[in-house]
Design a protein around this motif. Sequence first.
Motif, mmCIF file in Angstrom:
data_model
loop_
_atom_site.group_PDB
_atom_site.id
_atom_site.type_symbol
_atom_site.label_atom_id
_atom_site.label_comp_id
_atom_site.label_asym_id
_atom_site.label_seq_id
_atom_site.Cartn_x
_atom_site.Cartn_y
_atom_site.Cartn_z
ATOM 1 N N GLN A 75 10.547 1.281 36.586
ATOM 2 C CA GLN A 75 10.757 0.949 35.185
ATOM 3 C C GLN A 75 11.959 0.013 35.172
ATOM 4 N N PRO A 76 11.698 -1.272 35.056
ATOM 5 C CA PRO A 76 12.755 -2.260 35.313
ATOM 6 C C PRO A 76 13.882 -2.279 34.300
ATOM 7 N N GLU A 77 13.681 -1.685 33.144
ATOM 8 C CA GLU A 77 14.707 -1.703 32.092
ATOM 9 C C GLU A 77 15.304 -0.318 31.914
ATOM 10 N N ASP A 78 16.645 -0.250 32.059
ATOM 11 C CA ASP A 78 17.333 1.010 31.782
ATOM 12 C C ASP A 78 17.291 1.335 30.306
ATOM 13 N N GLN A 79 17.411 0.284 29.503
ATOM 14 C CA GLN A 79 17.564 0.453 28.060
ATOM 15 C C GLN A 79 16.756 -0.627 27.354
ATOM 16 N N VAL A 80 16.083 -0.212 26.286
ATOM 17 C CA VAL A 80 15.383 -1.156 25.419
ATOM 18 C C VAL A 80 15.835 -0.900 23.987
ATOM 19 N N ASN A 81 16.273 -1.953 23.330
ATOM 20 C CA ASN A 81 16.674 -1.858 21.925
ATOM 21 C C ASN A 81 15.700 -2.656 21.077
ATOM 22 N N VAL A 82 15.286 -2.071 19.975
ATOM 23 C CA VAL A 82 14.355 -2.752 19.090
ATOM 24 C C VAL A 82 14.666 -2.344 17.656
ATOM 25 N N ALA A 83 14.443 -3.253 16.729
ATOM 26 C CA ALA A 83 14.669 -2.958 15.319
ATOM 27 C C ALA A 83 13.473 -2.191 14.754
ATOM 28 N N GLU A 84 13.774 -1.282 13.849
ATOM 29 C CA GLU A 84 12.720 -0.512 13.200
ATOM 30 C C GLU A 84 11.702 -1.450 12.563
ATOM 31 N N GLY A 85 10.417 -1.142 12.755
ATOM 32 C CA GLY A 85 9.358 -1.973 12.200
ATOM 33 C C GLY A 85 8.851 -3.039 13.141
ATOM 34 N N ASN A 86 9.651 -3.355 14.169
ATOM 35 C CA ASN A 86 9.231 -4.356 15.147
ATOM 36 C C ASN A 86 8.367 -3.709 16.227
ATOM 37 N N PRO A 87 7.558 -4.507 16.913
ATOM 38 C CA PRO A 87 6.795 -3.946 18.035
ATOM 39 C C PRO A 87 7.715 -3.631 19.208
ATOM 40 N N LEU A 88 7.329 -2.621 19.989
ATOM 41 C CA LEU A 88 8.121 -2.263 21.166
ATOM 42 C C LEU A 88 7.239 -2.264 22.404
ATOM 43 N N THR A 89 7.876 -2.572 23.518
ATOM 44 C CA THR A 89 7.230 -2.499 24.818
ATOM 45 C C THR A 89 8.201 -1.872 25.807
ATOM 46 N N VAL A 90 7.734 -0.881 26.544
ATOM 47 C CA VAL A 90 8.503 -0.293 27.629
ATOM 48 C C VAL A 90 7.696 -0.533 28.908
ATOM 49 N N LYS A 91 8.331 -1.163 29.881
ATOM 50 C CA LYS A 91 7.594 -1.646 31.042
ATOM 51 C C LYS A 91 7.538 -0.637 32.186
ATOM 52 N N CYS A 92 6.421 -0.703 32.912
ATOM 53 C CA CYS A 92 6.209 0.167 34.068
ATOM 54 C C CYS A 92 5.343 -0.568 35.078
ATOM 55 N N THR A 93 5.762 -0.566 36.321
ATOM 56 C CA THR A 93 4.911 -1.053 37.407
ATOM 57 C C THR A 93 4.807 0.036 38.454
ATOM 58 N N TYR A 94 3.731 0.004 39.208
ATOM 59 C CA TYR A 94 3.467 1.103 40.124
ATOM 60 C C TYR A 94 2.975 0.569 41.459
ATOM 61 N N SER A 95 3.039 1.437 42.439
ATOM 62 C CA SER A 95 2.477 1.149 43.756
ATOM 63 C C SER A 95 1.784 2.406 44.244
ATOM 64 N N VAL A 96 0.475 2.303 44.463
ATOM 65 C CA VAL A 96 -0.298 3.459 44.916
ATOM 66 C C VAL A 96 -1.301 3.013 45.959
ATOM 67 N N SER A 97 -1.741 3.967 46.733
ATOM 68 C CA SER A 97 -2.888 3.730 47.599
ATOM 69 C C SER A 97 -4.075 4.386 46.918
ATOM 70 N N GLY A 98 -5.136 3.665 46.740
ATOM 71 C CA GLY A 98 -6.274 4.209 46.034
ATOM 72 C C GLY A 98 -6.192 3.976 44.534
ATOM 73 N N ASN A 99 -7.034 4.660 43.800
ATOM 74 C CA ASN A 99 -7.066 4.501 42.345
ATOM 75 C C ASN A 99 -5.851 5.159 41.703
ATOM 76 N N PRO A 100 -5.222 4.467 40.770
ATOM 77 C CA PRO A 100 -4.028 5.042 40.132
ATOM 78 C C PRO A 100 -4.393 5.959 38.971
ATOM 79 N N TYR A 101 -3.710 7.086 38.899
ATOM 80 C CA TYR A 101 -3.742 7.944 37.721
ATOM 81 C C TYR A 101 -2.346 7.833 37.103
ATOM 82 N N LEU A 102 -2.258 7.245 35.932
ATOM 83 C CA LEU A 102 -0.981 6.856 35.344
ATOM 84 C C LEU A 102 -0.722 7.597 34.048
#
Lengths: 112, 113
Positions: B6-33
């Motif tokens: 999760q590349p961001e320690d902190q995400v700040n967003v104003a109320e009413g705005n869209p938000l995104t919290v990022k995640c990348t993964y590394s797995v062998s086989g099909n990922p269950y996320l």
Amino acid sequence: SQTIHQWPATLVQPVGSPLSLECTVEGTSNPNLYWYRQAAGRGLQLLFYSVGIGQISSEVPQNLSASRPQDRQFILSSKKLLLSDSGFYLCAWNRGAPLEAFFGQGTRLTVV
Amino acid sequence: AQSVAQPEDQVNVAEGNPLTVKCTYSVSGNPYLFWYVQYPNRGLQFLLKYITGDNLVKGSYGFEAEFNKSQTSFHLKKPSALVSDSALYFCAVRDMNNQNFVFGPGTRLSVLP
């Protein structure tokens, strides 16, 4: 429906004292059970997991141990607490389906 | 071995705005996320999961996540943030070899009024 109970919610213990945290699950059978520790409100460290009675796998060597005396009971123990054992301890369970894990409300342990 | 970032320690967003919290993964086989949310001094609450099927997964409290196999990402999104969404968010992957869950380090979301 399934529920998970974890107690106590908070605990203050002196260095060198023993520890016993208990976790029980209701409404399911043969769950996978997990103990995690969370330090400083951030990442989760898997301590122990169990896929059945008496079956315990340890992820990190340390001052703690775990036991599973009954199918839906998971106990985290220590004979002598260290200051570094302070943290937020979380119990969780899951089964093959559903695939997600469900967490208890946690125990805040402070070793003084 | 499975891993989650999760590349961001902190995400700040104003109320009413869209938000995104990022995640990348590394797995062998099909990922269950998975995505979880944690409020102060509480356990983790399950938000949503991707197992198979549609890449856009909808979950609790208006959250959704988009699975992108080519980018090995599973970003959490919400169209309109609420102050009550302020919490710690964890992305996780399940290791089907040993039944364990591998969690990311967490991202603290602050929604400002």
